[in-house]
Design a protein around this motif. Structure first.
Motif, mmCIF file in Angstrom:
data_model
loop_
_atom_site.group_PDB
_atom_site.id
_atom_site.type_symbol
_atom_site.label_atom_id
_atom_site.label_comp_id
_atom_site.label_asym_id
_atom_site.label_seq_id
_atom_site.Cartn_x
_atom_site.Cartn_y
_atom_site.Cartn_z
ATOM 1 N N LYS A 114 0.838 -1.213 0.000
ATOM 2 C CA LYS A 114 0.000 0.000 0.000
ATOM 3 C C LYS A 114 0.866 1.254 0.000
ATOM 4 O O LYS A 114 0.614 2.203 -0.763
ATOM 5 N N ASN A 115 1.880 1.249 0.860
ATOM 6 C CA ASN A 115 2.754 2.401 0.963
ATOM 7 C C ASN A 115 3.510 2.661 -0.337
ATOM 8 O O ASN A 115 3.642 3.805 -0.778
ATOM 9 N N ALA A 116 4.018 1.586 -0.932
ATOM 10 C CA ALA A 116 4.777 1.727 -2.181
ATOM 11 C C ALA A 116 3.912 2.280 -3.296
ATOM 12 O O ALA A 116 4.317 3.165 -4.045
ATOM 13 N N LEU A 117 2.693 1.772 -3.394
ATOM 14 C CA LEU A 117 1.782 2.251 -4.436
ATOM 15 C C LEU A 117 1.402 3.718 -4.189
ATOM 16 O O LEU A 117 1.252 4.499 -5.137
ATOM 17 N N ALA A 118 1.265 4.094 -2.928
ATOM 18 C CA ALA A 118 0.945 5.490 -2.589
ATOM 19 C C ALA A 118 2.102 6.405 -2.964
ATOM 20 O O ALA A 118 1.891 7.517 -3.486
ATOM 21 N N ILE A 119 3.327 5.946 -2.742
ATOM 22 C CA ILE A 119 4.499 6.748 -3.127
ATOM 23 C C ILE A 119 4.552 6.903 -4.632
ATOM 24 O O ILE A 119 4.799 8.004 -5.153
ATOM 25 N N VAL A 120 4.332 5.798 -5.357
ATOM 26 C CA VAL A 120 4.322 5.867 -6.827
ATOM 27 C C VAL A 120 3.317 6.905 -7.310
ATOM 28 O O VAL A 120 3.608 7.748 -8.167
ATOM 29 N N LYS A 121 2.139 6.873 -6.727
ATOM 30 C CA LYS A 121 1.091 7.824 -7.121
ATOM 31 C C LYS A 121 1.499 9.259 -6.831
ATOM 32 O O LYS A 121 1.231 10.171 -7.628
ATOM 33 N N SER A 122 2.170 9.462 -5.703
ATOM 34 C CA SER A 122 2.523 10.833 -5.292
ATOM 35 C C SER A 122 3.676 11.412 -6.096
ATOM 36 O O SER A 122 3.743 12.626 -6.286
ATOM 37 N N VAL A 123 4.593 10.575 -6.556
ATOM 38 C CA VAL A 123 5.780 11.098 -7.250
ATOM 39 C C VAL A 123 5.584 11.217 -8.756
ATOM 40 O O VAL A 123 6.413 11.819 -9.448
ATOM 41 N N ARG A 124 4.512 10.699 -9.268
ATOM 42 C CA ARG A 124 4.275 10.767 -10.715
ATOM 43 C C ARG A 124 3.937 12.195 -11.142
ATOM 44 O O ARG A 124 3.288 12.925 -10.434
#
Length: 221
Positions: free
Chosen positions: A211-221
């Protein structure tokens, strides 16, 4: 036979931005890992088939995903020849990832309209892969090349979709570097599904880490 077309798989890779990579020869443990990744929001899994009888584990995982995890796209990695690719496609692989560029694998996958992603390390290899119909090129090993290499490729070839694998970590600094460079998605193995998580069978932590990794991916895009 694949449940998802190569275009559906490519779109899922682009939308989620992250593919967990995993191998274990214990079927029940593998199911729990897959479920934790799914519950964490992952919708693709690359089963890195590196052990004896790996195809038996993959077959059971695919059946489990079809029955219990709707929308989970199962793929296979570490494929080194067309025979191996065909075996896993017959077991339901929706995408095939390879450490090297091999035309026999391209032909076998294209014949069945299954997405394949070859490991490439030069612009010439990447170009040849795209000529053979590759949608998303695997950059491997990613930590050897780094985000600067991706920037270099995207300059003359902005249409190229790249997925680094190896050396990708679930941190904001690492993922921001890759996505700022222009990657389409990332493959993440032991830095996400760690030896400690497996040893402790800490599937709750794995779910949260995904969950955390996917949230980071979403935020840095």
């Amino acid at each position: 036979m694949a449940q998802f077309s190569r275009l559906e798989v490519a779109q899922a890779m682009k939308e989620t931005g992250m593919i967990p990579l995993f191998f274990n020869n214990d079927i029940e443990l593998s199911k729990k890992v897959l479920k934790a990744c799914y519950d964490g929001g992952a919708r693709l899994m690359e089963f890195t088939a590196r052990g004896d009888f790996a195809h038996e584990v993959f077959g059971e995982l695919t059946k489990y995903a079809v029955a219990e995890l709707p929308g989970m796209i199962m793929g296979v990695g570490s494929v080194t020849d067309a025979g191996q690719a065909s075996l896993y496609m017959s077991l339901g692989a929706n995408f095939v990832v390879t450490p090297v560029l091999r035309e026999d694998i391209a032909i076998a996958c294209n014949r069945k309209k299954v997405l394949w992603s070859p490991g490439c390390g030069t612009l010439t290899e990447i170009t040849r892969a795209e000529e053979l119909g590759c949608e998303i090129v695997k950059l491997f090993p990613g930590d050897i090349y780094g985000p600067q290499f991706v920037k270099g490729i995207k300059g003359p070839q902005p249409w190229t979709s790249i997925m680094p694998t190896g050396g990708v970590a679930p941190t904001e600094e690492n993922l921001k570097g890759w996505f700022d460079a222009g990657v389409t998605c990332v493959g993440m193995g032991s830095k996400l599904i760690s030896k400690e998580i497996i040893a402790n069978k800490d599937y709750v932590k794995l779910e949260q880490d995904v969950k955390n990794a996917l949230a980071i991916v979403k935020s840095v895009r």
